[in-house]
Enzyme design. Structure first.
Site, short mmCIF file in Angstrom:
data_model
loop_
_atom_site.label_atom_id
_atom_site.label_comp_id
_atom_site.label_asym_id
_atom_site.label_seq_id
_atom_site.Cartn_x
_atom_site.Cartn_y
_atom_site.Cartn_z
N LYS A 43 57.33 70.67 35.19
CA LYS A 43 58.51 70.94 36.02
C LYS A 43 58.28 72.16 36.91
CE LYS A 43 62.61 70.54 34.18
NZ LYS A 43 63.85 70.81 33.41
N GLU A 102 49.13 75.35 29.42
CA GLU A 102 48.21 74.31 28.97
C GLU A 102 47.99 73.27 30.06
OE1 GLU A 102 50.85 75.32 25.31
OE2 GLU A 102 51.07 75.20 27.49
N GLY A 155 62.88 68.33 28.52
CA GLY A 155 61.53 67.77 28.40
C GLY A 155 61.44 66.60 27.45
N ARG A 156 62.06 66.72 26.28
CA ARG A 156 61.93 65.65 25.29
C ARG A 156 62.81 64.45 25.61
NH1 ARG A 156 63.80 70.34 23.43
NH2 ARG A 156 65.83 70.56 22.41
N GLU A 205 62.49 69.87 17.37
CA GLU A 205 62.69 70.84 18.44
C GLU A 205 64.17 70.95 18.77
OE1 GLU A 205 59.47 71.62 21.53
OE2 GLU A 205 61.00 70.59 22.73
N HIS A 238 48.86 53.82 2.26
CA HIS A 238 47.62 54.27 1.63
C HIS A 238 47.36 55.75 1.88
CE1 HIS A 238 45.97 50.32 0.31
NE2 HIS A 238 46.82 49.89 1.24
N LYS A 290 54.23 81.52 22.99
CA LYS A 290 53.64 81.55 24.34
C LYS A 290 53.58 82.98 24.87
CE LYS A 290 55.02 76.96 26.00
NZ LYS A 290 55.75 76.25 27.07
#
Length: 501
Positions: A189, A195, A249-250, A335, A366, A479
């Site tokens: 954005k 990152e 964001g999510r 979050e 498993h 951050k």
């Protein structure tokens, strides 16, 4: 308003919990169906009286009012002074959603029109064979999950996803790609995310080893709102696809962040995904609380977290293509509701968001099911089944579904000492609650419904707990400290050991 733990419904629920028979002794028949999505919540430690009291608790927390505030664009993200309008992103063109005097549907459908044109043009060009989406968090988890879930519809270029700042991620992805036939989508954005921009500049340097600066305009696109930074990077203005700050964001895969989805499966299928989410939005908005899928799932989450001390919740999709769905929901839930401070700054005196984990199909059986069956903590679980196999391989699919159904029965009923032939190691207490969600098919429409179902479930839980489910201050502290270490140098002995040559 009374504090949550002081509400009469809270005390009533504590009493009802103590009065309930064992789950395995209950005879519930509780199901809901909505446009190809079927929910069986019979295998829960509840009664009609418990459901009624949970609904009463929701009403006392003004769930309906908070829901309406979200849909109408009130700034319910109070800590960031923002509206929460991801539901508008999947509303039909003729809808009217006014925010600050503007009908946001005009912006949304103009962006969708541009996404349609860009993805359509790209999918008929033979000179682009690979797309690399560079983003992190919601700019990666959502689109990646959807592209994996719907890859049986994929007919365009191959889409790759890079998120981790670990150089191995970008470098391993670029191996074998041809810069002449690769398109990069930079999803940020602000166009400043550490990152994402580190990976973007690595991709840019790789690209320029054999291409020209002028080629960047046609091989890079930006999903961003920072025009200056995008043009400084070399990306053409017409290749920037914006979105608004009322899209968290999510919750952003429905926005221009979903451009990678359009390019993978086609814009018509992306529209079906939006339509499915909108259908669930309307169900959440209009159905009575006691017949409302997201509301019931959210209330069951509160029931187990606060009255049964369930610290975790398992998401178990019996569909390999949904293998990224648990990771997607980790962000969505943890979050959003991983907080112990209410909307207005008060410390909670009750537990909030659970630990979310999961794995696809029999792989999970498993791996960690042992703990769910015989561990010392109760872990409720959602089993997600798909009725019709997309590949026509009925032998595999029948075995897959039989395993999923058998696990819900085993978790509920367990196995007694006599049934285990006197072997205490094979005794299962049972009484583990599960929901079973069945999709007729894994279509874009049904996937849209499923995602929106969980979005609203998380909102319901956050509303009951009086949380702002739409900020994430806990993400920012690390951050800030990382930047301090990078800018000021190592601060401790450990820092020096790790960072100094």
């Amino acid at each position: 308003m009374a504090l949550l733990t002081q509400k009469p419904q809270w005390e009533n629920l504590k009493r009802l919990k103590e009065e309930l028979p064992e789950l395995k002794k209950l005879k519930n028949d509780l199901t809901l169906e909505h446009k190809g999505l079927y929910l069986d919540y019979s295998k829960n430690a509840i009664s009609h009286q418990v459901i009624a009291e949970l609904v009463a608790l929701a009403k006392s927390c003004e769930l309906e009012q908070w829901r309406d505030k979200m849909f109408t664009g009130e700034k319910i993200n109070n800590t960031e002074d923002r509206a929460v309008l991801h539901t508008a992103l999947r509303a039909p063109r003729e809808a009217v959603v006014n925010f600050q005097g503007e009908n946001v549907m005009l912006f949304i459908h103009n962006t969708l029109k541009r996404m349609n044109a860009a993805s359509g043009a790209l999918r008929v060009q033979e000179n682009i064979t690979d797309i690399v989406n560079i983003g992190i968090g919601g700019s990666d988890l959502g689109p990646y999950m959807v592209c994996e879930a719907l890859k049986h519809y994929a007919s365009g270029p191959q889409v790759h996803f890079v998120s981790n700042v670990d150089g191995a991620h970008i470098n391993e992805t670029l191996k074998g790609l041809n810069p002449k036939t690769t398109l990069f989508l930079i999803a940020s954005k602000t166009f400043t995310t550490q990152e994402t921009m580190t990976n973007a500049h690595t991709a840019r340097a790789w690209f320029l080893k054999s291409m020209q600066e002028s080629d960047i305009a046609n091989h890079f696109m930006a999903l961003s709102t920072n025009l200056d930074a995008v043009t400084d990077f070399g990306i053409a203005r017409e290749n920037m696809f914006p979105f608004k700050d009322w899209v968290g964001g999510r919750y952003s895969l429905w926005s221009s962040i979903g451009l990678s989805i359009c390019m993978a499966i086609g814009f018509d299928k992306f529209e079906e995904l939006l339509a499915g989410a909108h259908a669930m939005d309307m169900h959440f908005k209009t159905a009575p609380l006691d017949h409302n899928m997201p509301v019931l799932l959210g209330l069951l989450g509160v029931w187990y977290r606060n009255f049964w001390n369930a610290e975790a919740h398992a998401i178990l999709p019996y569909a390999q293509n949904l293998h990224r769905f648990p990771a997607f929901l980790q962000q969505m839930d943890m979050e959003s509701n991983g907080k112990t401070v209410t909307r207005y700054g008060k410390k909670t005196d009750y537990d909030t968001g659970p630990i979310i984990f999961g794995e696809a199909g029999t792989n999970g059986q498993h791996a960690f099911y042992q703990l769910i069956h015989q561990g010392s903590s109760m872990i409720p679980a959602d089993f997600i089944l798909v009725k019709k196999p997309y590949n026509g391989n009925h032998d595999h699919h029948k075995k897959l579904l039989a395993n999923g159904l058998a696990q819900t029965d085993a978790l509920m009923h367990g196995q007694t000492l006599s049934q285990a032939n006197g072997d205490p190691h094979r005794v299962f207490n049972g009484n583990v609650p599960t929901n079973t969600i069945v999709l007729d098919e894994l279509t874009p429409f049904n996937l849209g419904q499923l995602i929106a179902l969980y979005e609203h479930k998380v909102f319901v839980q956050g509303t009951i707990w009086d949380l702002n489910s739409f900020d994430q201050p806990g993400v920012e502290l690390g951050k800030t400290l990382a930047n301090k270490i990078l800018n000021d140098g190592p601060q401790t002995k450990l820092h020096k050991y790790v960072l100094e040559d």
